[in-house]
Scaffold this active site. Structure first.
Site, PDB file in Angstrom:
ATOM      1  CB  CYS A 191      -0.921  -0.013   1.218  1.00 10.26           C
ATOM      2  SG  CYS A 191      -2.046   1.394   1.242  1.00 10.26           S
ATOM      3  CB  CYS A 228      -1.405   3.802   8.080  1.00 14.18           C
ATOM      4  SG  CYS A 228      -2.465   4.405   6.749  1.00 14.18           S
ATOM      5  CB  CYS A 234      -0.925  -0.227   8.249  1.00 13.50           C
ATOM      6  SG  CYS A 234      -1.661  -1.486   7.170  1.00 13.50           S
ATOM      7  CB  CYS A 283     -15.434  -7.238   6.528  1.00 13.23           C
ATOM      8  SG  CYS A 283     -14.609  -5.666   6.248  1.00 13.23           S
ATOM      9  CB  CYS A 285     -18.523  -5.042   5.505  1.00 13.82           C
ATOM     10  SG  CYS A 285     -17.572  -3.648   6.121  1.00 13.82           S
ATOM     11  CB  CYS A 325     -18.264  -0.115   9.144  1.00  8.83           C
ATOM     12  SG  CYS A 325     -17.174  -1.009  10.269  1.00  8.83           S
ATOM     13  NE  ARG A 365     -17.524  -5.968  13.514  1.00 15.53           N
ATOM     14  CZ  ARG A 365     -17.801  -5.084  12.555  1.00 15.53           C
ATOM     15  NH1 ARG A 365     -16.856  -4.367  12.032  1.00 15.53           N
ATOM     16  NH2 ARG A 365     -19.024  -4.959  12.125  1.00 15.53           N
TER      17      ARG A 365
HETATM   18  N1  SAM Z   1      -6.698   0.508   3.172  1.00 10.75           N
HETATM   19  C1  SAM Z   1      -7.977   0.731   3.706  1.00 10.75           C
HETATM   20  C2  SAM Z   1      -8.020   1.851   4.722  1.00 10.75           C
HETATM   21  O1  SAM Z   1      -7.000   2.208   5.279  1.00 10.75           O
HETATM   22  O2  SAM Z   1      -9.115   2.339   4.989  1.00 10.75           O
HETATM   23  C3  SAM Z   1      -8.618  -0.490   4.306  1.00 10.75           C
HETATM   24  C4  SAM Z   1      -7.817  -1.481   5.103  1.00 10.75           C
HETATM   25  S1  SAM Z   1      -7.079  -0.900   6.620  1.00 10.75           S
HETATM   26  C5  SAM Z   1      -6.128  -2.301   7.045  1.00 10.75           C
HETATM   27  C6  SAM Z   1      -8.457  -0.885   7.750  1.00 10.75           C
HETATM   28  C7  SAM Z   1      -8.193  -0.541   9.197  1.00 10.75           C
HETATM   29  O3  SAM Z   1      -7.476  -1.589   9.833  1.00 10.75           O
HETATM   30  C8  SAM Z   1      -7.376   0.696   9.527  1.00 10.75           C
HETATM   31  O4  SAM Z   1      -8.106   1.884   9.410  1.00 10.75           O
HETATM   32  C9  SAM Z   1      -7.000   0.424  10.984  1.00 10.75           C
HETATM   33  O5  SAM Z   1      -7.997   0.892  11.862  1.00 10.75           O
HETATM   34  C10 SAM Z   1      -6.967  -1.102  11.049  1.00 10.75           C
HETATM   35  N2  SAM Z   1      -5.604  -1.572  11.276  1.00 10.75           N
HETATM   36  C11 SAM Z   1      -4.623  -1.694  10.358  1.00 10.75           C
HETATM   37  N3  SAM Z   1      -3.498  -2.176  10.919  1.00 10.75           N
HETATM   38  C12 SAM Z   1      -3.765  -2.335  12.233  1.00 10.75           C
HETATM   39  C13 SAM Z   1      -3.006  -2.781  13.356  1.00 10.75           C
HETATM   40  N4  SAM Z   1      -1.743  -3.144  13.233  1.00 10.75           N
HETATM   41  N5  SAM Z   1      -3.600  -2.837  14.552  1.00 10.75           N
HETATM   42  C14 SAM Z   1      -4.877  -2.443  14.691  1.00 10.75           C
HETATM   43  N6  SAM Z   1      -5.644  -2.031  13.679  1.00 10.75           N
HETATM   44  C15 SAM Z   1      -5.096  -1.961  12.469  1.00 10.75           C
HETATM   45  C1  DTB Z   2     -11.075  -2.592  11.255  1.00 16.43           C
HETATM   46  O1  DTB Z   2     -11.324  -1.583  11.928  1.00 16.43           O
HETATM   47  N1  DTB Z   2     -10.273  -3.572  11.645  1.00 16.43           N
HETATM   48  C2  DTB Z   2     -10.123  -4.555  10.609  1.00 16.43           C
HETATM   49  C3  DTB Z   2     -11.125  -4.062   9.527  1.00 16.43           C
HETATM   50  N2  DTB Z   2     -11.561  -2.800  10.039  1.00 16.43           N
HETATM   51  C4  DTB Z   2     -10.722  -4.008   8.118  1.00 16.43           C
HETATM   52  C5  DTB Z   2      -8.707  -4.707  10.155  1.00 16.43           C
HETATM   53  C6  DTB Z   2      -7.790  -5.055  11.293  1.00 16.43           C
HETATM   54  C7  DTB Z   2      -6.406  -5.247  10.754  1.00 16.43           C
HETATM   55  C8  DTB Z   2      -5.470  -5.715  11.806  1.00 16.43           C
HETATM   56  C9  DTB Z   2      -4.085  -5.906  11.305  1.00 16.43           C
HETATM   57  C10 DTB Z   2      -4.012  -6.825  10.123  1.00 16.43           C
HETATM   58  O2  DTB Z   2      -4.272  -8.038  10.253  1.00 16.43           O
HETATM   59  O3  DTB Z   2      -3.713  -6.306   9.042  1.00 16.43           O
HETATM   60 FE1  SF4 Z   3      -2.847   1.157   3.346  1.00 15.54          FE
HETATM   61 FE2  SF4 Z   3      -2.743  -0.029   5.703  1.00 15.54          FE
HETATM   62 FE3  SF4 Z   3      -3.089   2.593   5.570  1.00 15.54          FE
HETATM   63 FE4  SF4 Z   3      -5.083   0.956   4.761  1.00 15.54          FE
HETATM   64  S1  SF4 Z   3      -4.280   1.156   6.839  1.00 15.54           S
HETATM   65  S2  SF4 Z   3      -4.339   2.786   3.720  1.00 15.54           S
HETATM   66  S3  SF4 Z   3      -3.869  -0.742   3.941  1.00 15.54           S
HETATM   67  S4  SF4 Z   3      -1.262   1.452   4.893  1.00 15.54           S
END
Ligand code: SAM
Ligand code: DTB
Ligand code: SF4
Length: 335
Positions: free
Chosen positions: A82, A86, A89, A126, A157, A217, A280
């Protein structure tokens, strides 16, 4: 917004005491339903833990079957690589996390995963993609997935990053029920975590999602080094969206000392400020352990991500979740 009659400061001949008391009560109720100043949310966080749980439970029981939980299963339909940065992430291309960039999954693979989720008792599926924003041809593929997953009788979702209004409308016409797009933290802390987009970008997408008639959501993450005031700031942002989100995923980032109870507090405050939202318990449940998860259910959480994998990290085994829910006498929502 509904018109609220503000009672005057003191009862008078024209406004006897009964009227004053009744009007004040209505005003307080209406206020608590419609706007949550950050200071009021912060005051909830400051309540003694047992008092906070009591308030959260009252709101929970007034709005939901307190012994029911929703099971939602996640699938990463496009993993890694990506372009966003973030800081939390593992799928960001900016960091070396060992997660490799993959191609988007084929529709039949997605359907097979959804079928398995349904057989194991989930009612919501989802689909997540590591995109900053989908291209129009990505939307075409997701439309196919949404139609096929919905045909299995599951709620759908998707979380695909920033959407244009046209794209949100296309997903809605394909039958998508919810769009996940998190605010993640308080506005003033956001720049510490992400610099490749800003808070307003998130709010703009949420607006397009709502306008397209999709259910929203939207939640955030606890444990990124934010202060309690900033956690209150996140909840206030969510609760003051008009209307507040239909479902609120609260993710736990890391288990640092002292944070699990803070996590439970965040769940309780989310329940009190957004009574009819599915709250959730999202990422980080493995690190929370069973005791803290049990407290979260007590505090009003009524949805979990269900299945042994989130997008790229682990989640409790299905059998462990079932065992905890059984021991607590919580039944899963039936489709
Ligand atoms: N790329 C899209 C976005 O950022 O909206 C969708 C996928 S992103 C993985 C969705 C959510 O996963 C993020 O907004 C964050 O709240 C959660 N997330 C990602 N990495 C995480 C982590 N290491 N621990 C907890 N939540 C995480
Ligand atoms: C959300 O708030 N949590 C989910 C879903 N929306 C997409 C993602 C959690 C991701 C946790 C780290 C991972 O496995 O990437
Ligand atoms: Fe990309 Fe992860 Fe950020 Fe979603 S949360 S925009 S997957 S870097």
């Amino acid at each position: 917004m509904t018109n609220i009659v503000e009672p005057s400061e003191k009862p008078s001949a024209e406004q006897p005491i009964e009227f004053f008391a009744a009007a004040k009560k209505v005003t307080d109720l209406a206020k608590s339903r419609e706007t949550w100043p950050v200071a009021e949310v912060a005051a909830l966080f400051e309540l003694p833990f047992n008092d906070l749980m009591w308030r959260a439970q009252q709101v929970h029981r007034a709005n939901w079957d307190a012994n029911e939980v929703e099971l939602a299963t996640l699938l990463s339909i496009k993993t890694g690589g990506c372009p966003e940065n973030c800081g939390y992430c593992p799928q960001s291309a900016h960091y070396d996390t060992g997660v490799k960039a993959e191609k988007m999954m084929a529709v039949d693979e997605v359907v097979a995963a959804a079928q398995a989720a349904k057989e194991s008792g989930a009612t919501r599926f989802c689909m997540g993609a590591a995109w900053r924003a989908p291209k129009d041809r990505d939307i075409e593929a997701v439309e196919e997935m949404v139609k096929a997953v919905k045909a299995l009788g599951l709620e759908t979702c998707a979380t695909l990053g920033m959407l244009k209004d046209e794209q949100a409308k296309r997903l809605a016409s394909a039958g998508l029920d919810y769009y996940n797009h998190n605010l993640d933290t308080a506005p003033e802390f956001y720049g510490e975590i992400i610099t490749t987009r800003d808070y307003q970008d998130r709010l703009d997408t949420l607006g397009h999602v709502r306008e397209a008639g999709l259910k929203v959501c939207c939640g955030g993450i606890v444990g990124m080094g934010e202060s309690r005031m900033q956690r209150a700031g996140l909840i206030a942002q969510l609760a003051n969206l008009n209307p507040y989100p239909d479902s609120v995923p609260i993710n736990h980032l890391v288990a640092v000392e002292g944070t699990p109870l803070e996590f439970v507090r965040t769940i309780a405050v989310a329940r009190i400020t957004m009574p009819k939202a599915r709250v959730r318990l999202s990422a980080g449940r493995r690190q929370l352990g069973e005791g803290v998860q049990a407290l979260c259910y007590l505090a009003g959480a009524n949805s979990i991500f269900y299945g042994d994998k989130l997008l790229v990290t682990g989640n409790p085994e299905v059998e462990e979740d079932r065992a905890l829910l059984d021991r607590m006498g919580i039944h899963s929502r039936q489709g």
